[in-house]
Structures are given as C-alpha cells and as structure tokens.
Design a protein around this motif. Structure first.
Motif, PDB file in Angstrom:
ATOM      1  N   GLN A  59       1.395 -36.027  13.790  1.00  0.00           N
ATOM      2  CA  GLN A  59       2.298 -34.882  13.754  1.00  0.00           C
ATOM      3  C   GLN A  59       1.856 -33.908  12.666  1.00  0.00           C
ATOM      4  OE1 GLN A  59       6.259 -36.369  13.075  1.00  0.00           O
ATOM      5  NE2 GLN A  59       6.620 -36.702  15.247  1.00  0.00           N
ATOM      6  N   LEU A  60       1.633 -32.692  13.077  1.00  0.00           N
ATOM      7  CA  LEU A  60       1.333 -31.625  12.140  1.00  0.00           C
ATOM      8  C   LEU A  60       2.431 -30.585  12.326  1.00  0.00           C
ATOM      9  CD1 LEU A  60      -2.519 -31.315  12.657  1.00  0.00           C
ATOM     10  CD2 LEU A  60      -1.313 -32.496  10.818  1.00  0.00           C
ATOM     11  N   LEU A  61       3.536 -30.788  11.621  1.00  0.00           N
ATOM     12  CA  LEU A  61       4.736 -29.999  11.846  1.00  0.00           C
ATOM     13  C   LEU A  61       4.549 -28.524  11.490  1.00  0.00           C
ATOM     14  CD1 LEU A  61       7.431 -32.446  10.445  1.00  0.00           C
ATOM     15  CD2 LEU A  61       6.685 -32.143  12.813  1.00  0.00           C
ATOM     16  N   HIS A  62       5.106 -27.675  12.360  1.00  0.00           N
ATOM     17  CA  HIS A  62       5.069 -26.226  12.186  1.00  0.00           C
ATOM     18  C   HIS A  62       6.458 -25.661  12.417  1.00  0.00           C
ATOM     19  CE1 HIS A  62       0.861 -27.170  12.869  1.00  0.00           C
ATOM     20  NE2 HIS A  62       0.574 -26.015  12.306  1.00  0.00           N
ATOM     21  N   LEU A  63       6.879 -24.759  11.539  1.00  0.00           N
ATOM     22  CA  LEU A  63       8.162 -24.080  11.643  1.00  0.00           C
ATOM     23  C   LEU A  63       7.930 -22.667  12.162  1.00  0.00           C
ATOM     24  CD1 LEU A  63      11.209 -23.521  10.908  1.00  0.00           C
ATOM     25  CD2 LEU A  63      10.364 -22.907   8.634  1.00  0.00           C
ATOM     26  N   VAL A  64       8.716 -22.259  13.154  1.00  0.00           N
ATOM     27  CA  VAL A  64       8.668 -20.884  13.654  1.00  0.00           C
ATOM     28  C   VAL A  64      10.002 -20.233  13.317  1.00  0.00           C
ATOM     29  CG1 VAL A  64       8.422 -19.399  15.676  1.00  0.00           C
ATOM     30  CG2 VAL A  64       7.101 -21.526  15.533  1.00  0.00           C
ATOM     31  N   PHE A  65       9.926 -19.098  12.627  1.00  0.00           N
ATOM     32  CA  PHE A  65      11.141 -18.369  12.276  1.00  0.00           C
ATOM     33  C   PHE A  65      10.822 -16.888  12.198  1.00  0.00           C
ATOM     34  CE2 PHE A  65       9.143 -18.360   8.225  1.00  0.00           C
ATOM     35  CZ  PHE A  65       9.703 -17.316   7.507  1.00  0.00           C
ATOM     36  N   GLY A  66      11.877 -16.079  12.177  1.00  0.00           N
ATOM     37  CA  GLY A  66      11.655 -14.644  12.071  1.00  0.00           C
ATOM     38  C   GLY A  66      12.912 -13.924  11.654  1.00  0.00           C
ATOM     39  N   GLY A  67      12.753 -12.648  11.475  1.00  0.00           N
ATOM     40  CA  GLY A  67      13.872 -11.809  11.100  1.00  0.00           C
ATOM     41  C   GLY A  67      13.434 -10.371  10.977  1.00  0.00           C
ATOM     42  N   GLU A  68      14.389  -9.519  10.713  1.00  0.00           N
ATOM     43  CA  GLU A  68      14.110  -8.098  10.589  1.00  0.00           C
ATOM     44  C   GLU A  68      13.680  -7.783   9.163  1.00  0.00           C
ATOM     45  OE1 GLU A  68      15.986  -3.974  12.288  1.00  0.00           O
ATOM     46  OE2 GLU A  68      17.323  -5.671  11.943  1.00  0.00           O
TER      47      GLU A  68
ATOM     48  N   VAL B 106       9.681  -7.198  20.987  1.00  0.00           N
ATOM     49  CA  VAL B 106       8.577  -6.241  20.875  1.00  0.00           C
ATOM     50  C   VAL B 106       9.064  -4.802  20.664  1.00  0.00           C
ATOM     51  CG1 VAL B 106       8.295  -5.819  23.355  1.00  0.00           C
ATOM     52  CG2 VAL B 106       6.313  -5.676  21.825  1.00  0.00           C
ATOM     53  N   ASP B 107      10.248  -4.464  21.097  1.00  0.00           N
ATOM     54  CA  ASP B 107      10.765  -3.103  20.953  1.00  0.00           C
ATOM     55  C   ASP B 107      11.274  -2.786  19.543  1.00  0.00           C
ATOM     56  OD1 ASP B 107      10.176  -2.476  23.580  1.00  0.00           O
ATOM     57  OD2 ASP B 107      12.143  -3.097  24.310  1.00  0.00           O
ATOM     58  N   ASN B 108      11.409  -3.797  18.688  1.00  0.00           N
ATOM     59  CA  ASN B 108      11.878  -3.589  17.319  1.00  0.00           C
ATOM     60  C   ASN B 108      10.694  -3.815  16.369  1.00  0.00           C
ATOM     61  OD1 ASN B 108      13.015  -3.642  14.782  1.00  0.00           O
ATOM     62  ND2 ASN B 108      14.701  -4.992  15.324  1.00  0.00           N
ATOM     63  N   ALA B 109      10.131  -2.727  15.868  1.00  0.00           N
ATOM     64  CA  ALA B 109       8.940  -2.821  15.010  1.00  0.00           C
ATOM     65  C   ALA B 109       9.196  -3.581  13.713  1.00  0.00           C
ATOM     66  CB  ALA B 109       8.421  -1.424  14.685  1.00  0.00           C
ATOM     67  N   HIS B 110      10.443  -3.653  13.280  1.00  0.00           N
ATOM     68  CA  HIS B 110      10.773  -4.344  12.035  1.00  0.00           C
ATOM     69  C   HIS B 110      10.998  -5.848  12.218  1.00  0.00           C
ATOM     70  CE1 HIS B 110      11.470  -0.245  10.581  1.00  0.00           C
ATOM     71  NE2 HIS B 110      11.203  -0.764   9.397  1.00  0.00           N
ATOM     72  N   MET B 111      11.080  -6.299  13.448  1.00  0.00           N
ATOM     73  CA  MET B 111      11.327  -7.716  13.711  1.00  0.00           C
ATOM     74  C   MET B 111       9.995  -8.463  13.727  1.00  0.00           C
ATOM     75  SD  MET B 111      13.937  -9.509  14.109  1.00  0.00           S
ATOM     76  CE  MET B 111      14.887 -10.684  14.991  1.00  0.00           C
ATOM     77  N   ARG B 112       9.892  -9.499  12.907  1.00  0.00           N
ATOM     78  CA  ARG B 112       8.649 -10.266  12.820  1.00  0.00           C
ATOM     79  C   ARG B 112       8.944 -11.757  12.859  1.00  0.00           C
ATOM     80  NH1 ARG B 112       4.891  -6.624  10.416  1.00  0.00           N
ATOM     81  NH2 ARG B 112       5.211  -4.811  11.726  1.00  0.00           N
ATOM     82  N   TYR B 113       8.057 -12.488  13.486  1.00  0.00           N
ATOM     83  CA  TYR B 113       8.140 -13.945  13.537  1.00  0.00           C
ATOM     84  C   TYR B 113       6.903 -14.530  12.878  1.00  0.00           C
ATOM     85  CZ  TYR B 113      12.350 -13.952  16.227  1.00  0.00           C
ATOM     86  OH  TYR B 113      13.661 -13.801  16.591  1.00  0.00           O
ATOM     87  N   PHE B 114       7.079 -15.694  12.279  1.00  0.00           N
ATOM     88  CA  PHE B 114       6.029 -16.347  11.509  1.00  0.00           C
ATOM     89  C   PHE B 114       5.918 -17.813  11.888  1.00  0.00           C
ATOM     90  CE2 PHE B 114       7.787 -12.884   9.073  1.00  0.00           C
ATOM     91  CZ  PHE B 114       6.676 -12.222   8.614  1.00  0.00           C
ATOM     92  N   ILE B 115       4.724 -18.359  11.684  1.00  0.00           N
ATOM     93  CA  ILE B 115       4.495 -19.798  11.833  1.00  0.00           C
ATOM     94  C   ILE B 115       4.164 -20.339  10.446  1.00  0.00           C
ATOM     95  CG2 ILE B 115       3.057 -21.617  12.829  1.00  0.00           C
ATOM     96  CD1 ILE B 115       2.497 -19.733  15.173  1.00  0.00           C
ATOM     97  N   VAL B 116       4.928 -21.318  10.000  1.00  0.00           N
ATOM     98  CA  VAL B 116       4.699 -21.966   8.701  1.00  0.00           C
ATOM     99  C   VAL B 116       4.121 -23.353   8.963  1.00  0.00           C
ATOM    100  CG1 VAL B 116       5.772 -22.829   6.594  1.00  0.00           C
ATOM    101  CG2 VAL B 116       6.639 -20.731   7.663  1.00  0.00           C
ATOM    102  N   HIS B 117       3.001 -23.645   8.336  1.00  0.00           N
ATOM    103  CA  HIS B 117       2.356 -24.946   8.474  1.00  0.00           C
ATOM    104  C   HIS B 117       3.059 -25.942   7.544  1.00  0.00           C
ATOM    105  CE1 HIS B 117      -1.126 -23.269  10.687  1.00  0.00           C
ATOM    106  NE2 HIS B 117      -0.800 -22.185  10.008  1.00  0.00           N
ATOM    107  N   MET B 118       4.133 -26.532   8.025  1.00  0.00           N
ATOM    108  CA  MET B 118       4.932 -27.435   7.188  1.00  0.00           C
ATOM    109  C   MET B 118       4.140 -28.653   6.733  1.00  0.00           C
ATOM    110  SD  MET B 118       8.644 -27.308   9.020  1.00  0.00           S
ATOM    111  CE  MET B 118       9.308 -28.489   7.865  1.00  0.00           C
ATOM    112  N   HIS B 119       3.223 -29.122   7.561  1.00  0.00           N
ATOM    113  CA  HIS B 119       2.437 -30.299   7.192  1.00  0.00           C
ATOM    114  C   HIS B 119       1.628 -30.044   5.929  1.00  0.00           C
ATOM    115  CE1 HIS B 119      -1.430 -28.699   8.846  1.00  0.00           C
ATOM    116  NE2 HIS B 119      -0.588 -28.024   9.623  1.00  0.00           N
ATOM    117  N   ARG B 120       1.246 -28.802   5.685  1.00  0.00           N
ATOM    118  CA  ARG B 120       0.510 -28.469   4.464  1.00  0.00           C
ATOM    119  C   ARG B 120       1.429 -28.499   3.245  1.00  0.00           C
ATOM    120  NH1 ARG B 120      -3.033 -23.429   6.783  1.00  0.00           N
ATOM    121  NH2 ARG B 120      -4.327 -24.674   8.162  1.00  0.00           N
TER     122      ARG B 120
END
Length: 78
Positions: A9-18, A57-71
């Motif tokens: 398991q190489l856990l990854h967190l996906v989250f985002g916000g404005e 995609v229509d909101n330029a300020h909204m971004r999502y990220f992938i965090v490598h939790m295993h690291r």
C-alpha cells in the motif's frame, strides 16, 4: 501451496478547494476543503483527481492535489 502476495500500500490523499489567488496555494476557506479520499496507489488517486478536476474545470480558482501519504508515514523509504 501458493501464497498470494498483496501489493504494498502506497497511500495517497486527494483533496482540493478554492484558492485565494491563482499564484499561491492559499485556500479561501479551510472549512470547505473537499476531501475526495485516501487511495491505495497513485494510479487510483490520479483517476480520482482527474474526475474532480474535470468537474470543477469552469472555476479557475478550484484546485485538487494528490498527497503522497506513504512518504509522510515513512520518509526514509521515499
């Protein structure tokens, strides 16, 4: 007897916000962060990230990220 070996398991967190601005990673409202989930590998996390990014995609300020939790959990192994 053959033993099935589960992939590591190489856990990854996906989250985002404005974001407040397009030039910095500063969220407008931390209480409104969208925690998509924790995934067992990068490929699964990437699929989830792409889906959420496409939905916003229509909101330029909204971004999502992938965090490598295993690291973060085991920084020695990277």
């Amino acid at each position: 007897m053959t033993e099935s070996i589960e992939p590591k398991q190489l856990l990854h967190l996906v989250f985002g916000g404005e974001l407040k601005t397009l030039t910095e990673v500063q969220f407008r409202d931390l209480e409104k962060l969208d925690i998509v989930g924790i995934f067992p590998d990068y490929a699964t996390a990437l699929t989830a990230w792409k889906a959420k990014a496409q939905q916003t995609v229509d909101n330029a300020h909204m971004r999502y990220f992938i965090v490598h939790m295993h690291r973060l959990l085991d920084p020695q192994k990277g």
